[in-house]
Design an enzyme around this catalytic site. Structure first.
Site, PDB file in Angstrom:
ATOM      1  N   HIS A 188       0.825  -1.213   0.000  1.00 31.20           N
ATOM      2  CA  HIS A 188       0.000   0.000   0.000  1.00 31.20           C
ATOM      3  C   HIS A 188       0.860   1.265   0.000  1.00 31.20           C
ATOM      4  O   HIS A 188       0.395   2.329  -0.390  1.00 31.20           O
ATOM      5  CB  HIS A 188      -0.977  -0.037   1.169  1.00 31.20           C
ATOM      6  CG  HIS A 188      -2.120  -0.958   0.908  1.00 31.20           C
ATOM      7  ND1 HIS A 188      -3.298  -0.549   0.344  1.00 31.20           N
ATOM      8  CD2 HIS A 188      -2.237  -2.296   1.045  1.00 31.20           C
ATOM      9  CE1 HIS A 188      -4.105  -1.579   0.178  1.00 31.20           C
ATOM     10  NE2 HIS A 188      -3.470  -2.654   0.605  1.00 31.20           N
ATOM     11  N   ARG A 295     -11.093   3.238  -0.901  1.00 30.83           N
ATOM     12  CA  ARG A 295     -10.666   2.214   0.055  1.00 30.83           C
ATOM     13  C   ARG A 295     -11.107   2.628   1.455  1.00 30.83           C
ATOM     14  O   ARG A 295     -10.355   3.264   2.197  1.00 30.83           O
ATOM     15  CB  ARG A 295      -9.150   2.033  -0.008  1.00 30.83           C
ATOM     16  CG  ARG A 295      -8.625   1.604  -1.372  1.00 30.83           C
ATOM     17  CD  ARG A 295      -7.118   1.402  -1.342  1.00 30.83           C
ATOM     18  NE  ARG A 295      -6.592   0.984  -2.626  1.00 30.83           N
ATOM     19  CZ  ARG A 295      -6.135   1.820  -3.568  1.00 30.83           C
ATOM     20  NH1 ARG A 295      -6.143   3.123  -3.343  1.00 30.83           N
ATOM     21  NH2 ARG A 295      -5.671   1.357  -4.707  1.00 30.83           N
ATOM     22  N   ARG A 331     -15.675   0.722  -1.546  1.00 31.31           N
ATOM     23  CA  ARG A 331     -15.479  -0.669  -1.143  1.00 31.31           C
ATOM     24  C   ARG A 331     -15.629  -0.781   0.370  1.00 31.31           C
ATOM     25  O   ARG A 331     -15.051   0.009   1.111  1.00 31.31           O
ATOM     26  CB  ARG A 331     -14.079  -1.142  -1.562  1.00 31.31           C
ATOM     27  CG  ARG A 331     -13.766  -2.577  -1.140  1.00 31.31           C
ATOM     28  CD  ARG A 331     -12.411  -3.024  -1.655  1.00 31.31           C
ATOM     29  NE  ARG A 331     -11.305  -2.357  -0.981  1.00 31.31           N
ATOM     30  CZ  ARG A 331     -10.031  -2.447  -1.361  1.00 31.31           C
ATOM     31  NH1 ARG A 331      -9.711  -3.154  -2.437  1.00 31.31           N
ATOM     32  NH2 ARG A 331      -9.091  -1.832  -0.704  1.00 31.31           N
ATOM     33  N   GLU A 429     -11.835 -10.946  -7.315  1.00 31.79           N
ATOM     34  CA  GLU A 429     -10.400 -11.003  -7.026  1.00 31.79           C
ATOM     35  C   GLU A 429      -9.956 -12.379  -6.545  1.00 31.79           C
ATOM     36  O   GLU A 429      -8.831 -12.546  -6.071  1.00 31.79           O
ATOM     37  CB  GLU A 429     -10.021  -9.930  -6.002  1.00 31.79           C
ATOM     38  CG  GLU A 429     -10.891  -9.897  -4.771  1.00 31.79           C
ATOM     39  CD  GLU A 429     -10.671  -8.653  -3.918  1.00 31.79           C
ATOM     40  OE1 GLU A 429      -9.615  -8.016  -4.046  1.00 31.79           O
ATOM     41  OE2 GLU A 429     -11.558  -8.338  -3.111  1.00 31.79           O
ATOM     42  N   ASN A 452      -4.834  -7.139  -8.357  1.00 35.42           N
ATOM     43  CA  ASN A 452      -3.715  -7.393  -7.446  1.00 35.42           C
ATOM     44  C   ASN A 452      -3.888  -8.738  -6.746  1.00 35.42           C
ATOM     45  O   ASN A 452      -3.016  -9.600  -6.785  1.00 35.42           O
ATOM     46  CB  ASN A 452      -3.606  -6.284  -6.393  1.00 35.42           C
ATOM     47  CG  ASN A 452      -3.402  -4.915  -7.002  1.00 35.42           C
ATOM     48  OD1 ASN A 452      -3.291  -4.778  -8.212  1.00 35.42           O
ATOM     49  ND2 ASN A 452      -3.352  -3.904  -6.185  1.00 35.42           N
ATOM     50  N   ASP A 453      -5.042  -8.916  -6.077  1.00 33.64           N
ATOM     51  CA  ASP A 453      -5.277 -10.176  -5.379  1.00 33.64           C
ATOM     52  C   ASP A 453      -5.575 -11.308  -6.350  1.00 33.64           C
ATOM     53  O   ASP A 453      -5.209 -12.463  -6.100  1.00 33.64           O
ATOM     54  CB  ASP A 453      -6.424 -10.033  -4.371  1.00 33.64           C
ATOM     55  CG  ASP A 453      -5.927  -9.563  -3.007  1.00 33.64           C
ATOM     56  OD1 ASP A 453      -4.777  -9.882  -2.660  1.00 33.64           O
ATOM     57  OD2 ASP A 453      -6.689  -8.880  -2.301  1.00 33.64           O
ATOM     58  N   ARG A 463       1.917 -11.377  -2.794  1.00 33.64           N
ATOM     59  CA  ARG A 463       2.315 -10.093  -3.378  1.00 33.64           C
ATOM     60  C   ARG A 463       3.013  -9.165  -2.406  1.00 33.64           C
ATOM     61  O   ARG A 463       3.537  -8.126  -2.791  1.00 33.64           O
ATOM     62  CB  ARG A 463       1.104  -9.391  -4.005  1.00 33.64           C
ATOM     63  CG  ARG A 463       0.017  -8.925  -3.047  1.00 33.64           C
ATOM     64  CD  ARG A 463      -1.183  -8.431  -3.850  1.00 33.64           C
ATOM     65  NE  ARG A 463      -2.286  -7.986  -3.041  1.00 33.64           N
ATOM     66  CZ  ARG A 463      -2.529  -6.710  -2.762  1.00 33.64           C
ATOM     67  NH1 ARG A 463      -1.732  -5.767  -3.209  1.00 33.64           N
ATOM     68  NH2 ARG A 463      -3.576  -6.372  -2.025  1.00 33.64           N
ATOM     69  N   CYS A 500     -10.242  -2.275 -11.122  1.00 33.75           N
ATOM     70  CA  CYS A 500      -9.757  -1.272 -10.164  1.00 33.75           C
ATOM     71  C   CYS A 500      -8.385  -1.635  -9.600  1.00 33.75           C
ATOM     72  O   CYS A 500      -7.824  -0.898  -8.792  1.00 33.75           O
ATOM     73  CB  CYS A 500     -10.752  -1.071  -9.023  1.00 33.75           C
ATOM     74  SG  CYS A 500     -10.971  -2.523  -7.974  1.00 33.75           S
TER      75      CYS A 500
END
Length: 540
Positions: A188, A295, A331, A429, A452-453, A463, A500
């Site tokens: 992050h 987020r 989210r 995801e 990402n996930d 990751r 996203c």
């Protein structure tokens, strides 16, 4: 001059003063003393200094975030004067004849453990407060300055690593660049750098004991290197390159107000990802068509207790009102994995990425979930909000969510509280969600693909593990085929689909996503105009 290479997570170049961001969980040495009274006196002086620091933080927070959020600093001030806490420190110094730093650190750990074991939720949450004030006392005893972002000059932040809670508390306007010894390209911290359009390097092998606040540094995200105490020649060359990059940015500015339309007339929405209310400025500045990912978990980070319904409502309402008719996709909280929050008491997990996180917390602890949903539905009255739920793996989970949503709307109606049920979507995801996306599309309003996930779970690559960055390959055919499958299944049911995750900003794939029929790309604000440029030059 010291030149060190690292992995660039956002390209760009900057020159400026260094601010070394030190970790508080350092090892405290136990030292034998001969004068207990002198050590106890040191504790008293460190406490007085801490009181002044906390008062300053309270005053600053009161102006910026309001009385309810500032109140935590008053609590810390009171805890610093707790007789049991101070007596335990003094007693350890006298009976064991140890230094003040060690006595404070051990007492802090003991009291934190004591609070953590209590049944009352409020008292358990105080464990984090005890750790915080103990760390502050130790820092003062060691003569380390408290970093006050209000007094901080625009700086290159250098650190061993930065957690989400640490980055969220920083004054983003004061960060010129980020340089960390550890960290992952998908952390992050990296996401923050991309959002803010600032150079950032991770995996930089430097000894932080040799780097000090006040040094000059050149952070070159284009070459993937940082230069400490550069020569006059390097400084002059860097300043010329900075001017060149600024000229490129000016050319991108000319795309503001233009359509996201290919040469053949195909259109796509380009939205922005943000992590806090203050980030809305980046959205407007970069001319994004909306917010594709807010987020909301960042409302839970950097604090010692759950945000109230009212605090969340005000945050969501402010974003909705500021964006007007533009869509804002929020989210629900995605706590867990790399985003650890002490007061959630999640416990240690061997594999947190696969563990108790995101929607699983919400379904297991519905009171937390309901508080957030009430705030979201109330805020939906003031703008064009959509809500999406992370880490979905099955139709059954969505139906559980729908049952809870029905309970929340019934409560709001019963209490005659104005609300609006916003568009309901889910994050795709997990491979499981991909494989049942045809069924999921029938019961939700939209999909947003979290690449990402999805990449992490499909390739079995953590990751957050920097050692595996070479194996984290988001262009893998399996990932692209999954995205196409999800898009096709969504469109068969007349639902829209967006991306996203970080892959949405990958300019090498923009045309591929256009061919797949992706309806929306949500990217870091700094990437909006760059993606628009590729779209407008495409013949798809």
């Amino acid at each position: 001059m010291l030149k060190v290479s690292g992995k660039a997570v956002y390209k760009g170049i900057v020159i400026g003063p260094v601010l070394v961001f030190g970790k508080e969980d350092q090892k405290i040495k136990r030292t034998k003393i001969t004068d207990a009274d002198a050590e106890i006196s040191r504790v008293g002086k460190a406490g007085e200094q801490a009181q002044a620091q906390l008062q300053g933080l309270y005053d600053k927070a009161l102006k910026e975030v309001g009385e309810s959020s500032a109140a935590i600093f008053e609590v810390h001030q009171m805890m610093l004067e707790d007789e049991d806490y101070l007596e335990a420190i003094h007693n350890m110094i006298r009976t064991e004849m140890v230094n003040a730093e060690y006595a404070v650190a051990v007492t802090g750990d003991n009291f934190a453990e004591l609070f953590s074991g209590m049944e009352d939720d409020y008292m358990r949450a105080r464990a984090a407060d005890i750790k915080d004030i103990s760390n502050r006392l130790v820092r003062n005893l060691m003569g380390k300055e408290d970093i006050n972002s209000a007094d901080m000059k625009p700086s290159v932040i250098v650190a061993d690593d930065l957690s989400p809670s640490e980055t969220v508390q920083m004054d983003k306007e004061k960060i010129l660049a980020l340089v960390t010894v550890h960290g992952s390209a998908n952390s992050h911290t990296a996401i923050l750098a991309r959002m803010m359009n600032i150079p950032a390097l991770i995996g930089v092998p430097i000894d932080l004991n040799e780097i000090h606040t006040g040094m000059t540094a050149v952070v070159d995200g284009l070459k993937g290197e940082v230069i400490f105490e550069p020569s006059e020649e390097v400084c002059a060359e860097t300043e010329a390159r900075v001017r060149g990059e600024q000229e490129k940015l000016k050319l991108l500015q000319s795309l503001k107000g233009k359509e996201n339309e290919t040469l053949s007339g195909k259109k796509i929405k380009i939205y922005a990802n943000i992590g806090s209310v203050s980030d809305v400025g980046y959205v407007m500045e970069n001319d994004a068509g909306g917010i594709g990912l807010f987020r909301s978990e960042f409302l839970y980070l950097g604090r010692d207790d759950f945000p109230t319904e009212e605090e969340q409502f005000q945050a969501y309402k402010q974003v909705a009102q500021t964006m007007g008719s533009k869509n804002v996709v929020i989210r629900t909280l995605d706590i867990g994995a790399d985003k650890q929050v002490d007061y959630f008491n999640l416990g240690k997990e061997d594999n947190p990425a696969m563990g108790y996180r995101a929607i699983r917390i919400c379904l297991k602890q519905p009171d937390i979930f309901k508080t957030q949903l009430r705030a979201l539905f109330r805020a939906a009255v003031y703008g064009n909000l959509s809500v999406m739920y992370p880490m979905i793996t099955s139709v059954e989970e969505v139906k559980q969510i729908q049952d809870i949503v029905a309970e929340v709307t019934a409560e709001l109606e019963e209490k005659e509280i104005p609300y609006k049920k916003p568009e309901q979507g889910i994050m795709i995801e997990t491979p499981a969600a991909v494989m049942v996306s045809d069924e999921l599309a029938e019961i939700v309003d939209f999909f947003s693909i979290g690449t990402n996930d999805l990449t992490q779970y499909t390739l079995a690559v953590d990751r957050q593990n920097a050692r595996l960055d070479d194996f984290y390959y988001p262009h893998h055919k399996a990932i692209l085929r999954m995205i196409k499958m999800v898009a096709d299944n969504a469109h068969k049911c007349g639902k829209w689909v967006g991306i996203c995750g970080e892959l949405g900003a990958d300019l090498e794939l923009t045309e591929e996503f256009l061919r797949m029929g992706i309806d929306e790309l949500s990217v870091a604000p700094s990437m909006v105009l760059k993606v628009r440029k590729v779209v407008r030059e495409s013949e798809v």
